[in-house]
Design an enzyme around this catalytic site. Sequence first.
Site, PDB file in Angstrom:
ATOM      1  N   GLY A 161     -15.565  -0.656  -3.815  1.00  0.00           N
ATOM      2  CA  GLY A 161     -15.781   0.404  -4.801  1.00  0.00           C
ATOM      3  C   GLY A 161     -14.689   1.453  -4.712  1.00  0.00           C
ATOM      4  N   GLY A 162     -14.954   2.501  -3.935  1.00  0.00           N
ATOM      5  CA  GLY A 162     -14.059   3.662  -3.849  1.00  0.00           C
ATOM      6  C   GLY A 162     -12.596   3.297  -3.634  1.00  0.00           C
ATOM      7  CG  HIS A 183     -23.569  -2.688  -7.613  1.00  0.00           C
ATOM      8  ND1 HIS A 183     -24.059  -1.466  -7.225  1.00  0.00           N
ATOM      9  CD2 HIS A 183     -22.387  -2.849  -6.970  1.00  0.00           C
ATOM     10  CE1 HIS A 183     -23.199  -0.901  -6.389  1.00  0.00           C
ATOM     11  NE2 HIS A 183     -22.172  -1.719  -6.219  1.00  0.00           N
ATOM     12  CB  SER A 222     -17.558   2.119   3.334  1.00  0.00           C
ATOM     13  OG  SER A 222     -18.483   2.962   2.674  1.00  0.00           O
ATOM     14  CD  GLU A 258     -21.510  -4.507  -2.924  1.00  0.00           C
ATOM     15  OE1 GLU A 258     -20.338  -4.192  -2.766  1.00  0.00           O
ATOM     16  OE2 GLU A 258     -22.208  -4.084  -3.854  1.00  0.00           O
ATOM     17  CG  ASN A 271     -18.208  -2.002  -8.754  1.00  0.00           C
ATOM     18  OD1 ASN A 271     -18.058  -1.807  -9.958  1.00  0.00           O
ATOM     19  ND2 ASN A 271     -19.363  -1.791  -8.136  1.00  0.00           N
ATOM     20  CD1 TRP A 272     -11.731  -0.114 -10.191  1.00  0.00           C
ATOM     21  CD2 TRP A 272     -11.012  -0.118 -12.323  1.00  0.00           C
ATOM     22  NE1 TRP A 272     -10.385  -0.373 -10.166  1.00  0.00           N
ATOM     23  CE2 TRP A 272      -9.916  -0.382 -11.467  1.00  0.00           C
ATOM     24  CE3 TRP A 272     -10.797  -0.076 -13.702  1.00  0.00           C
ATOM     25  CZ2 TRP A 272      -8.619  -0.601 -11.956  1.00  0.00           C
ATOM     26  CZ3 TRP A 272      -9.508  -0.290 -14.195  1.00  0.00           C
ATOM     27  CH2 TRP A 272      -8.429  -0.543 -13.316  1.00  0.00           C
ATOM     28  CE  LYS A 273     -19.312   1.714  -6.856  1.00  0.00           C
ATOM     29  NZ  LYS A 273     -20.198   2.216  -5.842  1.00  0.00           N
ATOM     30  CD  GLU A 301     -23.465   2.164  -7.389  1.00  0.00           C
ATOM     31  OE1 GLU A 301     -22.839   1.876  -8.425  1.00  0.00           O
ATOM     32  OE2 GLU A 301     -22.901   2.482  -6.325  1.00  0.00           O
ATOM     33  N   GLY A 326     -20.476   3.432  -0.608  1.00  0.00           N
ATOM     34  CA  GLY A 326     -20.047   4.786  -0.986  1.00  0.00           C
ATOM     35  C   GLY A 326     -20.349   5.837   0.067  1.00  0.00           C
TER      36      GLY A 326
END
Length: 255
Positions: A237-238, A97, A216, A170, A9-11, A99, A176
Amino acid sequence: MRKKFIAGNWKMHKLRSETRSFFDELRDQISDASVFGRVDVAFGVPATLFDEALKARPQGVKILAQNCHFEPQGAFTGELSTAMLQDAKVHGSIIGHSERRQYYAETSQAVGKKWDALVKQGLLPCVCVGETRPERDSGRTVDVIRQQIDDSLSQVAKTSLTSEFIIAYEPVWAIGTGLTATPQMAQEVHQFIRAHLSQKVGHEIADRCRILYGGSMNAANAKELLSMPDIDGGLVGGASLKAVDFSKIILAASV
Ligand code: PEP
């Protein structure tokens, strides 16, 4: 046996030139192209990168949107319909998601409508659910997840449920933050999700459904998380932003 599914997930990250170099590096890291046949790999990318990512990806890698609208068209400034996603040739979308739920007040009902709209367009929904820290601390994790799933399912037509969908568990407190659910904690929730899906939509669909863990996940913890019986992959993500890190997660899933 469910094939593992690893999704980045590159956001709101990366430009087109960075997308090209990411996929070049990914190919350098994973020179055996058969890996992309043994594990399903996908990337949720910003819409500005759809074209570039589709051109630059290794064969078999899916490109996903990170959101969509459930209406077919209309006065919804800034939104993309599922027909637009299909027209752009992406394979599906991440929806719900945390966010989006947190910053854009997205409800589980809206997520359900998006799920239905994606399936009707022939696209793959990757539906995110997860509890916050206070919800876990007060022992409400499975109640929260159950409610999120039920509220979304209430908007999905029965006929849409026979098409593939992915659930991503999630925990919000793990996204994150560098905090990860232990494999046992995650397995407990994944098992609950599968059992609940089994009740709601039947054993066959629940058994087929891939349930990803997100929060994470990284090169160091992926192997252990992915070894759990109901963890069928990861939403990352990261650690999906650098090919060297993400390739290790793909390889951990491809054994
Ligand atoms: C995510 O945003 O879906 C996610 C899991 O992020 P991270 O891996 O950075 O925790």
